[in-house]
Design a protein around this motif. Structure first.
Motif, PDB file in Angstrom:
ATOM      1  N   GLU A  33       0.831   4.139  -2.857  1.00  0.00           N
ATOM      2  CA  GLU A  33       0.621   5.555  -2.530  1.00  0.00           C
ATOM      3  C   GLU A  33       1.776   6.404  -3.044  1.00  0.00           C
ATOM      4  O   GLU A  33       1.561   7.485  -3.600  1.00  0.00           O
ATOM      5  N   ASN A  65       0.823  -1.212   0.000  1.00  0.00           N
ATOM      6  CA  ASN A  65       0.000   0.000   0.000  1.00  0.00           C
ATOM      7  C   ASN A  65       0.858   1.264   0.000  1.00  0.00           C
ATOM      8  O   ASN A  65       0.544   2.235  -0.687  1.00  0.00           O
ATOM      9  N   GLU A  66       1.947   1.255   0.767  1.00  0.00           N
ATOM     10  CA  GLU A  66       2.860   2.401   0.793  1.00  0.00           C
ATOM     11  C   GLU A  66       3.483   2.627  -0.582  1.00  0.00           C
ATOM     12  O   GLU A  66       3.586   3.774  -1.038  1.00  0.00           O
ATOM     13  N   LYS A  83       1.722   9.423  -5.842  1.00  0.00           N
ATOM     14  CA  LYS A  83       2.257  10.748  -5.530  1.00  0.00           C
ATOM     15  C   LYS A  83       3.315  11.156  -6.556  1.00  0.00           C
ATOM     16  O   LYS A  83       3.287  12.271  -7.073  1.00  0.00           O
TER      17      LYS A  83
END
Length: 182
Positions: A167, A163-164, A171
């Motif tokens: 994300e 998930n990181e 970004k």
């Protein structure tokens, strides 16, 4: 006058009369604005002494508009802004990086402060590295043997990492899209 020492004073009691959830919610939005702007400054390694223009656009039904305008000087100081506009209308966003928030969006005008081609190259390099890590983690989580043998907490950590990475990819893609627009 005799003062009691803080060491011997009773622990303060929480009073409902001092509980203001609406103010707390608005203050949280103020913190989100400042945190978002400072994060972008950090990610683009903009030195603290460099002041940058910032514009904040609020939705029509934004509830913390008075909190933002009342704390104009605080926002300007904590974000190290050279100029700060807080309005209901969206400004010309050319040369800016957007920072979305709940009911507002801030635009940080960094194209005159950073070396855009160098920053694009750096982000593309970071994107490649992040993509490799993302694919590696996805592959690991698709491996039946890993899922069957690894402890639950290890599998959960891998899912959090995935998930990181997703994300971070979003970004980076957003930053690249904004920087390449100019």
């Amino acid at each position: 006058m005799l003062f009691r020492s803080i060491i011997t004073a009773p622990y303060p009691e929480e009073l409902d009369s001092r509980n203001y959830p609406d103010v707390a919610e608005k203050f949280e939005l103020l913190q989100d604005l400042i945190r978002g702007i400072r994060t972008v400054r950090s990610e683009f390694t903009i030195a603290p002494e460099k002041r940058i223009p910032i514009a904040v656009s609020m939705d029509d039904n934004f509830t913390a508009d008075k909190m933002f305008t009342d704390h104009y000087d605080l926002i300007k100081s904590l974000t190290r802004a050279s100029e700060l506009t807080i309005e209901k209308v969206k400004p010309d966003t050319t040369g800016s990086i957007p920072v979305p928030g709940k009911g507002f969006e801030a635009f940080i005008f960094i194209s005159d402060i950073i070396d855009v081609p160098v920053e694009i190259a750096k982000l593309e390099k970071e994107e490649k590295k992040n993509t490799k890590l993302l694919e590696s983690t996805e592959h690991k989580l698709q491996n039946r043997k890993f899922l069957d043998n690894a402890p639950d907490d290890v599998v959960e950590k891998e899912k959090e990492k995935l998930n990181e990475f997703k994300e971070r990819k979003n970004k980076i893609d957003g930053y690249l899209a904004e920087l390449k627009k100019d």
